[in-house]
Write a protein that holds these residues in place. Sequence first.
Motif, mmCIF file in Angstrom:
data_model
loop_
_atom_site.group_PDB
_atom_site.id
_atom_site.type_symbol
_atom_site.label_atom_id
_atom_site.label_comp_id
_atom_site.label_asym_id
_atom_site.label_seq_id
_atom_site.Cartn_x
_atom_site.Cartn_y
_atom_site.Cartn_z
ATOM 1 N N LEU A 47 6.302 -8.828 4.600
ATOM 2 C CA LEU A 47 4.752 -8.127 4.638
ATOM 3 C C LEU A 47 4.199 -8.462 3.153
ATOM 4 N N MET B 258 -0.025 -7.520 3.789
ATOM 5 C CA MET B 258 -0.260 -7.017 3.065
ATOM 6 C C MET B 258 -0.285 -7.031 1.502
ATOM 7 N N ARG C 213 0.607 -5.057 -1.964
ATOM 8 C CA ARG C 213 1.318 -3.968 -1.176
ATOM 9 C C ARG C 213 2.417 -3.835 -0.071
ATOM 10 N N GLY C 214 2.835 -4.444 0.654
ATOM 11 C CA GLY C 214 3.639 -5.626 1.183
ATOM 12 C C GLY C 214 5.054 -5.497 0.110
#
Length: 455
Positions: A180, A190, A193-194
């Motif tokens: 992510l 991401m 945020r991931g």
Amino acid sequence: MFSRWQAKGGYRDVFRVGLPLVASMASATVMQFTDRVFLGNYSLDALAASLSGSVVNFVFMAFFSGVASYATVFVAQYVGSGQPRNVGPVVWQSVWFSLAAGACMALLSLVGPSIFALAGHAPEVRELECAYFSILSVASGLNIFGVSLACFYSGRGLTRTVMLVSLAGALVNIPLDYCLINGYGPFPEMGIRGAGYATAIGWALSAALYALLVLRRANEAEFAMLSGFRFDRELFLRLMRFGLPSGTQVFLDMFGVTFFILLVGRMGNAALATTNMVFSLDHFSFLPMYGLHVAAEVMVGQALGAGRADDAAYAAGSAVRLCFGWAVVVSIIFVFCPGPLLDMFRPSSYTPEQYAQIRHTGEVLLRFVAAWALFEAFAIGYMGALKGAGDTRFVMLLIGACSLSTLVIPTYFVVEVFDAGLYAAWSCVLLNVILLSVFARWRFAQGRWKRMRVI
């Protein structure tokens, strides 16, 4: 040495309870460490933001988790005193508290921008901090819920289950982190945020596993785990009486650390990123010792519940010795092998020459960690024993006083007034740990805790 290995409350018994908790903490350490390594390789700004974002989240979550997890001591003393049917009801009081705590944490996600605006970090870092903090805060209720249910096992000394659930969460979190953050395979890129979403998914898995294990019919006959679900006002208030000081203690401790980190961030992104690296490595020292801290809580609680104060003191001494032994090993590694550890955080866009100054600063800071780890072993071990007896008010006051007098006020003057630099700021942390160890040892030696009970 050999006699203490075999004796009741000796090294073997502490290992039996504590090693699975150490492994559980180690899995949490590996999760956080790989998270920071992946983010460091992704960008220095993401690495800098991940420390402040996660620590500000944790300073609030730690309060709620500290209250919820104190059900461990109740479970230990109920089991030690031969009252297993009270185990289910007290675990459920912790669960009801965790649900309210999760709602509070979700609401706190709204204040992230205001908190990080006050910190005065660079705009590009502040944006990442807010995003990471928001995701973690909304998902924190899952972690607190899992902590509540885990008390059913940790308080009875069945810590292997806690270890296995933690390992399952780590096995999901680590590959998700990489995918992510970097956008590997079918996953979008991401960044930070991931990392937040991967952590939330790991918490959700652990909470679901605990619910499936704890709420089985097999746990009803002996522990009333199904029939004990009702809200019990008297029992809930008793849990709050001892649990709130325990949660406040963790909050005050983390508040001091958070204040320190936010001030360090005002020195620049490089100082904040280097502090992040070193605190991430410090987890390999602190979290395994915290596993032994919980083992001391459980063993002291069970012994006092059974009316065996001398056994409680012996178990506490064994836990402290093991904490110190681990601290010695980690300190040697930090002093003699700092370079390879720090190189794991080097961003892919940095050449070794560009990274050299950050690496040098990190090597110096790891010597601070090596020094305070030796004192931290005594502080963690003895405070675990005191909390296992119910002496949570003293531990709360001790940590609050030390945080204010050695972290909050001195660090402010070092950074904002005298501009004395990063090493002077880190000296405040070292002083904090030394004072905690001295006063925790003094309180334990007084022996008042031997007459305390929570049930």
